[in-house]
Enzyme design. Structure first.
Site, PDB file in Angstrom:
ATOM      1  N   ALA A 159       0.814  -1.210   0.000  1.00  0.00           N
ATOM      2  CA  ALA A 159       0.000   0.000   0.000  1.00  0.00           C
ATOM      3  C   ALA A 159       0.856   1.273   0.000  1.00  0.00           C
ATOM      4  CB  ALA A 159      -0.953   0.003   1.193  1.00  0.00           C
ATOM      5  N   SER A 189      -3.250  -3.771   0.438  1.00  0.00           N
ATOM      6  CA  SER A 189      -2.029  -4.427   0.923  1.00  0.00           C
ATOM      7  C   SER A 189      -2.369  -5.852   1.328  1.00  0.00           C
ATOM      8  CB  SER A 189      -1.509  -3.651   2.134  1.00  0.00           C
ATOM      9  OG  SER A 189      -0.392  -4.305   2.681  1.00  0.00           O
ATOM     10  N   CYS A 239       5.146   1.708  11.161  1.00  0.00           N
ATOM     11  CA  CYS A 239       6.122   2.366  10.299  1.00  0.00           C
ATOM     12  C   CYS A 239       6.796   3.521  10.998  1.00  0.00           C
ATOM     13  CB  CYS A 239       5.424   2.889   9.057  1.00  0.00           C
ATOM     14  SG  CYS A 239       3.972   1.976   8.698  1.00  0.00           S
TER      15      CYS A 239
END
Ligand code: PMP
Length: 392
Positions: free
Chosen positions: A72, A199, A329
């Site tokens: 993604a 994703s 992330c």
């Protein structure tokens, strides 16, 4: 004892059935889906095209509208930079403060390049007001990007309404649907988004593969590639297609489409987790109400008043529970979660937050053990902080 995985918004473990579907393509069967002059290449191409059909059917688009990407993050970058950079400088990109970094960062880059990026605020549940999109749109507005579901507090956005507003303003709509594909499939089939990111590893598929839908309706979407090379994927994403990963993605989507019990089970386990945690002194829940139907059924996010977030996470980790305090992330980032800040938490509370993400493999026993671990960790930290200095 095995670790308890309640960090399924970060990633989900590979379903053994998905692995079985991928296995022949990892061992033995090796054709390149673009080398179709021989049977092995044609086999690989056929496997890729069946996966494309599976994913397309889940979101109600044509297979030829889907471009496979590495995930993604790449799909978001391709959608946003690809569309804006194909337009004039000074065009406007509109998004929200609760988006993933892979949407916000391309927005920042665009502003450095002379484009206009407008980041709209969200309410205390993490939702953008669709009317604010219309108000913010300048005559140069090109694209609005709003996520299907938030990866930290589980907020599900009203995409149908967002598409309606955008259509009136003649804006293209991009949706980051990395989270919530299971629950969002029905909505996505109805909402006429122009671009959509997916994703595989959020739905028990392999890491390293995803897709971008680029709608081919009456209105042509101007978009240019980020990667150039062999011209694969309609010239929008060059690079040899990873057959095994794409086959795994297709299988993960197929399982998701046939798994009707999932939402209900996830919801009841998630609610049970909250029931077990809710009496911890100083706890507060973040994001939309649990029963609203406007929140991912596998997500819970809580904060603890007066607790050192880093110490809490360290204890929980040591006790064998995988959870996180924000998006994966950005977990190396010392800054508190931008999403929790956007919904109104102060820095201390945002740091002392835990995000729980359940999966279809989560058991009742794991929920009970997880709740006990969190409760013990908070109690022991409070015990330590309330002791007068010097005492043992
Ligand atoms: N958007 C959202 C909302 C996500 O949760 C994630 C994964 N953390 C991404 C984008 C990035 O997805 P990928 O790991 O496939 O690049």
């Amino acid at each position: 004892m095995n670790r308890i995985d309640l960090d399924n918004q970060a990633t989900t473990r590979l379903d053994p059935l998905v692995f079985e579907a991928m296995r022949p393509w990892l061992l033995g069967r090796g054709g390149n889906a673009s080398s179709t002059q021989h049977a092995s290449g044609r086999d690989a191409r056929d496997a890729v095209e069946s996966a494309r059909e599976e994913v397309a059917a889940a979101i109600g688009c044509q297979p030829r509208e889907l471009i496979f990407t590495s995930g993604a993050t790449e799909a978001n970058n391709l959608a946003i930079r690809g569309v804006l950079e194909a337009s004039r400088e000074h065009s406007q990109f509109i998004t929200t403060a609760a988006e993933h970094r892979s949407v916000l960062d391309p927005g920042r880059r665009l502003s450095r390049m002379g484009y206009v990026t407008t980041v709209l605020p969200v309410d205390e549940e993490g939702r953008v007001d669709p009317a604010a999109i219309a108000q913010a749109a300048a005559p140069t507005a090109m694209l609005v990007s709003v996520m299907l579901a938030n990866n930290e507090v589980g907020t599900i956005n009203d995409l149908t309404e967002i598409c309606r507003v955008a259509e009136r303003q003649r804006l293209l709509v991009h949706c980051d649907a990395a989270q919530g594909l299971g629950e969002g499939m029905a909505v996505l089939s109805r909402a006429p988004v122009d671009l959509l990111s997916l994703s595989a590893h959020k739905i028990h598929g392999p890491q390293g593969v995803g897709a971008l839908l680029v709608r081919r309706g009456s209105r042509r979407i101007p978009i240019r590639p980020l990667l150039e090379g062999g011209g694969h994927e309609l010239g929008l994403r060059s690079g040899t297609l990873p057959t095994a990963l794409i086959v795994g993605f297709g299988e993960a989507v197929r399982i998701l489409r046939t798994d009707a019990t999932r939402t209900h089970d996830l919801c009841s386990r998630r609610n049970r987790l909250w029931e077990l945690l809710r009496n911890i002194p100083g706890i507060r829940r973040n994001g939309p109400p649990l029963e609203s139907g406007l929140r991912l059924s596998n997500n819970l996010n809580v904060s603890f008043e007066g607790i050192d977030g880093a110490a809490l996470l360290a204890r929980i980790d040591q006790a064998g529970l995988d959870v996180s305090s924000g998006a994966a992330c950005s977990s190396s980032d010392p800054e508190p979660s931008h999403v929790l800040r956007a919904i109104g938490l102060n820095d201390a509370l945002a740091r002392a937050s835990l995000r729980f993400g359940l999966s279809r493999f989560t058991t009742d026993d794991e929920i009970d053990r997880a709740a006990a671990i969190v409760s013990d960790a908070v109690t022991s930290l409070r015990g330590e902080t309330t002791q007068p200095p010097g005492e043992t």
